[in-house]
Design an enzyme around this catalytic site. Structure first.
Site, PDB file in Angstrom:
ATOM      1  NE  ARG A  62      33.562  29.484  34.690  1.00  9.35           N
ATOM      2  CZ  ARG A  62      33.378  30.475  35.539  1.00  9.35           C
ATOM      3  NH1 ARG A  62      34.426  31.125  36.029  1.00  9.35           N
ATOM      4  NH2 ARG A  62      32.176  30.856  35.904  1.00  9.35           N
ATOM      5  NE  ARG A 155      35.622  41.154  36.445  1.00  2.95           N
ATOM      6  CZ  ARG A 155      35.089  40.870  37.640  1.00  2.95           C
ATOM      7  NH1 ARG A 155      35.813  40.982  38.733  1.00  2.95           N
ATOM      8  NH2 ARG A 155      33.828  40.481  37.736  1.00  2.95           N
ATOM      9  NE  ARG A 166      29.603  39.170  38.586  1.00  4.90           N
ATOM     10  CZ  ARG A 166      30.422  38.535  39.426  1.00  4.90           C
ATOM     11  NH1 ARG A 166      31.110  39.212  40.316  1.00  4.90           N
ATOM     12  NH2 ARG A 166      30.558  37.237  39.369  1.00  4.90           N
TER      13      ARG A 166
HETATM   14  N1  LIG Z   1      42.150  50.558  42.088  1.00  6.04           N
HETATM   15  C1  LIG Z   1      41.747  50.247  40.858  1.00  6.04           C
HETATM   16  N2  LIG Z   1      41.668  51.197  39.913  1.00  6.04           N
HETATM   17  C2  LIG Z   1      41.238  50.910  38.679  1.00  6.04           C
HETATM   18  N3  LIG Z   1      40.874  49.682  38.254  1.00  6.04           N
HETATM   19  C3  LIG Z   1      40.944  48.693  39.152  1.00  6.04           C
HETATM   20  C4  LIG Z   1      41.358  48.918  40.505  1.00  6.04           C
HETATM   21  N4  LIG Z   1      41.300  47.726  41.168  1.00  6.04           N
HETATM   22  C5  LIG Z   1      40.849  46.826  40.289  1.00  6.04           C
HETATM   23  N5  LIG Z   1      40.654  47.382  39.070  1.00  6.04           N
HETATM   24  C6  LIG Z   1      40.145  46.712  37.863  1.00  6.04           C
HETATM   25  O1  LIG Z   1      38.728  46.585  38.052  1.00  6.04           O
HETATM   26  C7  LIG Z   1      38.281  45.308  37.625  1.00  6.04           C
HETATM   27  C8  LIG Z   1      37.604  44.613  38.812  1.00  6.04           C
HETATM   28  O2  LIG Z   1      38.587  44.258  39.793  1.00  6.04           O
HETATM   29  P1  LIG Z   1      38.528  42.862  40.568  1.00  6.04           P
HETATM   30  O3  LIG Z   1      38.256  41.757  39.611  1.00  6.04           O
HETATM   31  O4  LIG Z   1      39.765  42.790  41.397  1.00  6.04           O
HETATM   32  O5  LIG Z   1      37.237  43.134  41.495  1.00  6.04           O
HETATM   33  P2  LIG Z   1      36.518  42.181  42.567  1.00  6.04           P
HETATM   34  O6  LIG Z   1      36.182  43.048  43.723  1.00  6.04           O
HETATM   35  O7  LIG Z   1      37.361  40.977  42.836  1.00  6.04           O
HETATM   36  O8  LIG Z   1      35.200  41.795  41.773  1.00  6.04           O
HETATM   37  P3  LIG Z   1      34.242  40.478  41.898  1.00  6.04           P
HETATM   38  O9  LIG Z   1      33.632  40.528  43.272  1.00  6.04           O
HETATM   39  O10 LIG Z   1      33.242  40.710  40.795  1.00  6.04           O
HETATM   40  O11 LIG Z   1      35.103  39.271  41.654  1.00  6.04           O
HETATM   41  C9  LIG Z   1      39.497  44.549  37.099  1.00  6.04           C
HETATM   42  O12 LIG Z   1      39.492  44.588  35.679  1.00  6.04           O
HETATM   43  C10 LIG Z   1      40.682  45.309  37.676  1.00  6.04           C
HETATM   44  O13 LIG Z   1      41.794  45.280  36.806  1.00  6.04           O
END
Ligand SMILES: Nc1ncnc2c1ncn2[C@@H]1O[C@H](COP(=O)(O)OP(=O)(O)OP(=O)(O)O)[C@@H](O)[C@H]1O
Length: 179
Positions: A62, A155, A166
């Site tokens: 990207r 997000r 997902r």
């Molecule tokens: N503890 C929390 N409380 C509220 N919002 C959160 C918290 N942790 C993460 N977020 C928000 O939730 C969204 C998802 O978080 P993140 O992208 O870190 O998840 P992930 O587990 O890496 O997901 P994926 O597996 O889809 O990549 C983001 O927009 C983030 O800012």
């Protein structure tokens, strides 16, 4: 964020207690549980302690993505050959593209004197458990499926289709405690 201090303590504590050499950390949990958010903060706070393994992918880069930094961009043929030669710890196919963590990617982080952190899907965890990596596993629990949906919508990175995909995977992971 309360969970960040728990995660930090857990990651550092686990490494201090068990770590001889550089035992990797495998981070897993449903989409939206906050894996990337926690890792970003961990790497910012401890840049010399933890390092991220660079994954391979057959998808196109990207804008702004650099080969060798964000991903090792490769072709299906090349990646298939490397899989046959047992060069990968785990691989997965998503939306027609292959993704995977090579043994070399982990070794490169270890050679730099850092603890390698892997962020993998449930399929990846199963494959890593069959490998000789012997990491420590950290599971990031989801508060609820409703909260995951709220976070993923906020997000704004997914199409409605991708978001539903997902969430249905997350629902199965939570219901059947697949981790
Ligand atoms: N503890 C929390 N409380 C509220 N919002 C959160 C918290 N942790 C993460 N977020 C928000 O939730 C969204 C998802 O978080 P993140 O992208 O870190 O998840 P992930 O587990 O890496 O997901 P994926 O597996 O889809 O990549 C983001 O927009 C983030 O800012």
């Amino acid at each position: 964020m309360a969970s960040l201090s728990c995660f930090r303590t857990l990651a550092l504590g686990a490494c201090n207690m068990f770590h001889k050499g550089s035992r990797p950390l495998v981070l897993c949990g449903p989409s939206g549980s906050g894996k990337s958010t926690l890792l970003k903060k961990l790497f910012e706070e401890f840049p010399d302690t933890f390092g991220y393994s660079v994954s391979h992918t057959t998808r196109s880069p990207r804008p702004g993505e650099e080969d060798g930094k964000h991903y090792h961009f490769t072709t299906k043929d090349k990646m298939q050959k490397q899989i046959e030669q047992d060069e990968f710890l785990e691989t997965a196919t998503f939306s027609g593209n292959m993704y995977g963590t090579s043994k070399r990617a982990v070794e490169e982080v270890q050679k730099a004197g850092k603890i390698c952190v892997l962020d993998v899907e449930v399929q990846g965890v199963k494959q890593i458990k069959q490998s000789s990596l012997d990491p420590l596993y950290i599971f990031i629990k989801a508060p609820s499926i409703e909260e995951l949906e709220k976070r993923l919508r906020a997000r704004k990175t997914e199409t409605e289709d991708a978001l539903q995909r997902r969430l249905s995977i997350a629902r199965l992971e939570i219901e059947y405690e697949l981790f």
